[in-house]
Design an enzyme around this catalytic site. Sequence first.
Site, PDB file in Angstrom:
ATOM      1  N   ASP A  85      -1.383 -25.823  -6.944  1.00 17.37           N
ATOM      2  CA  ASP A  85      -1.278 -25.103  -7.619  1.00 17.37           C
ATOM      3  C   ASP A  85       0.544 -25.013  -7.406  1.00 17.37           C
ATOM      4  OD1 ASP A  85      -1.592 -24.218  -5.230  1.00 17.37           O
ATOM      5  OD2 ASP A  85      -0.259 -21.742  -6.036  1.00 17.37           O
ATOM      6  N   GLU A 149      -1.692 -21.113  -3.567  1.00 19.61           N
ATOM      7  CA  GLU A 149      -0.803 -21.050  -2.269  1.00 19.61           C
ATOM      8  C   GLU A 149       1.149 -20.307  -3.022  1.00 19.61           C
ATOM      9  OE1 GLU A 149       2.493 -22.499   0.513  1.00 19.61           O
ATOM     10  OE2 GLU A 149       2.222 -22.427  -1.611  1.00 19.61           O
TER      11      GLU A 149
HETATM   12  N1  BES Z   1       4.891 -26.107   0.901  1.00 15.86           N
HETATM   13  C1  BES Z   1       5.416 -25.204   0.685  1.00 15.86           C
HETATM   14  C2  BES Z   1       6.245 -24.569   2.124  1.00 15.86           C
HETATM   15  C3  BES Z   1       6.473 -25.346   3.355  1.00 15.86           C
HETATM   16  C4  BES Z   1       8.035 -26.592   2.430  1.00 15.86           C
HETATM   17  C5  BES Z   1       7.118 -25.759   4.872  1.00 15.86           C
HETATM   18  C6  BES Z   1       9.177 -26.825   2.932  1.00 15.86           C
HETATM   19  C7  BES Z   1       7.858 -26.650   5.544  1.00 15.86           C
HETATM   20  C8  BES Z   1       8.440 -27.093   4.338  1.00 15.86           C
HETATM   21  C9  BES Z   1       4.866 -23.926   0.652  1.00 15.86           C
HETATM   22  O1  BES Z   1       4.167 -24.282  -1.190  1.00 15.86           O
HETATM   23  C10 BES Z   1       5.960 -22.615   0.053  1.00 15.86           C
HETATM   24  O2  BES Z   1       6.433 -22.684  -0.704  1.00 15.86           O
HETATM   25  N2  BES Z   1       5.171 -21.908   0.941  1.00 15.86           N
HETATM   26  C11 BES Z   1       6.109 -20.231   0.113  1.00 15.86           C
HETATM   27  C12 BES Z   1       5.244 -18.946   1.421  1.00 15.86           C
HETATM   28  C13 BES Z   1       4.256 -18.929  -0.262  1.00 15.86           C
HETATM   29  C14 BES Z   1       3.267 -17.161  -0.049  1.00 15.86           C
HETATM   30  C15 BES Z   1       4.979 -18.691  -1.525  1.00 15.86           C
HETATM   31  C16 BES Z   1       7.107 -20.271   1.085  1.00 15.86           C
HETATM   32  O3  BES Z   1       7.867 -20.628   2.281  1.00 15.86           O
HETATM   33  O4  BES Z   1       8.405 -19.044   0.355  1.00 15.86           O
HETATM   34 MN    MN Z   2       3.818 -26.137  -0.429  1.00 17.66          MN
HETATM   35 MN    MN Z   3       5.743 -24.137  -2.626  1.00 15.21          MN
END
Ligand code: BES
Ligand code: MN
Ligand code: MN
Length: 454
Positions: A85, A149
Amino acid sequence: MASYLESNQERFLSELLDWLRIPSVSADPKFHGDVLRAAEYLKTRLEEVGIENVELCQTAGNPIVYGEKIIDPSLPTVLVYGHYDVQPADPYELWTSGPFDPVIKDGKIYARGACDDKGQVYMHVKAFEVLMQEGGVPCNVKVMIEGEEEIGSNNLGIFVRENKEKLKADVILISDTGMIANDTPSIEVGLRGLSYHEVEVTGPNRDLHSGLYGGAVANPINILCKMIASLHDENNHITIPGFYDNVDELSAEERAEMAKAPHSDDEFKQSIGLTDIHGEKGYSTPERVSIRPTLDVNGIWGGYTGEGAKTVIASKAYAKISMRLVPHQTSDEITALFQKHFESIAPASVTVKVKPHHGGEPVVTPTDSVAYKAAADAMETTFGKRPIPTRGGGSIPIVAMFKSELGLDTVLLGFGLDSDAIHSPNEHYGVFNFLKGIETIPHFYRNYAAAMVK
Ligand code: BES
Ligand code: MN
Ligand code: MN
């Protein structure tokens, strides 16, 4: 002789581009059919490369794509996790080419999901193909790619709890993070947690003429701004009582070790058009975005925002407020502290509602494990430099659950860059990074299997 990867890279890229054309936005129900198509597309590609028993596991939300290649139950098993996603592409007008109309420009793939996370997931699919073409995988592989995710992984949490036997493995491998630069490989060894809230401030029972009533009523927008402003003090410390109580303070040695990773505040400022740096007093920029907790407003609205001027005092004001958490804060603890504090600072002239959204726990992954070493050696082979361990600032909520529910550590073998503009307009992913990932991942499997079997 050209390697299998070299001879097939054009096809690998064009398959990824086809996948990126499917707008698998999980946050918006209008894309639900596309989300399902993206899952189906992945299922077919996994089957093609020789992953077995590929299925779409139904959940209360979007399906989880699961498959495996078990070559010998006595060998170790790597469980690969990622997500198909993507974040909404808004605002569309800021994209120089369509978010779901991928193009390769200046060596970069431009599309929503190019880096986060379809491009990085696809490296694993193609790395598996390369391994199969070059004699087979050296250990068992399980693949679990989810479709929620970006909206908090709630249904995956349930799936993991209910399928512990199916997901039995020795380590989790994820490519959904970044590294310092293409000539400075690094491996993230931590992720921050998250506590996310929507707040609503209500003043008068209807919108009012700001001349007839202004000055004599609490304006919910004014009040909300004041409440938000009070959440940081003059040193940019967060003022919620108890907020820092459980924060793991790093030792001077650990901080000195961190400071060895290359960083320039000038480049940092320049890369995002800032005139000055900002953040919690007493910490460097890299520390502020990794080992320190934060509080940010992600959105704020209320009143009249249309064309021209309308003189009005709105009845309600809203904001979305998130906190990034570090060990050993927990999202339940911080959620309760935030809720209590935010309600307590509201003046009697308004009512405040706090609605918690999804959360996630912070994690630190080990650097002394067989799997970490296998990953670091793999990167050293393909980049010609030892990767630096870094603590990451983002969140992947399921990683803490892999540890608590399955007892498994994770290796965050990510190939993105901070400049890839994930979640922003013009998200992109370097062709170099995509191919480097496909080249590196097979080394990980071989290193890991060899070390585990010894
Ligand atoms: N892949 C990201 C997280 C990420 C990006 C970690 C770059 C380290 C380096 C993930 O898809 C993301 O965006 N996570 C969200 C949390 C989610 C609960 C919406 C975030 O970190 O905001
Ligand atoms: Mn991600
Ligand atoms: Mn992300």
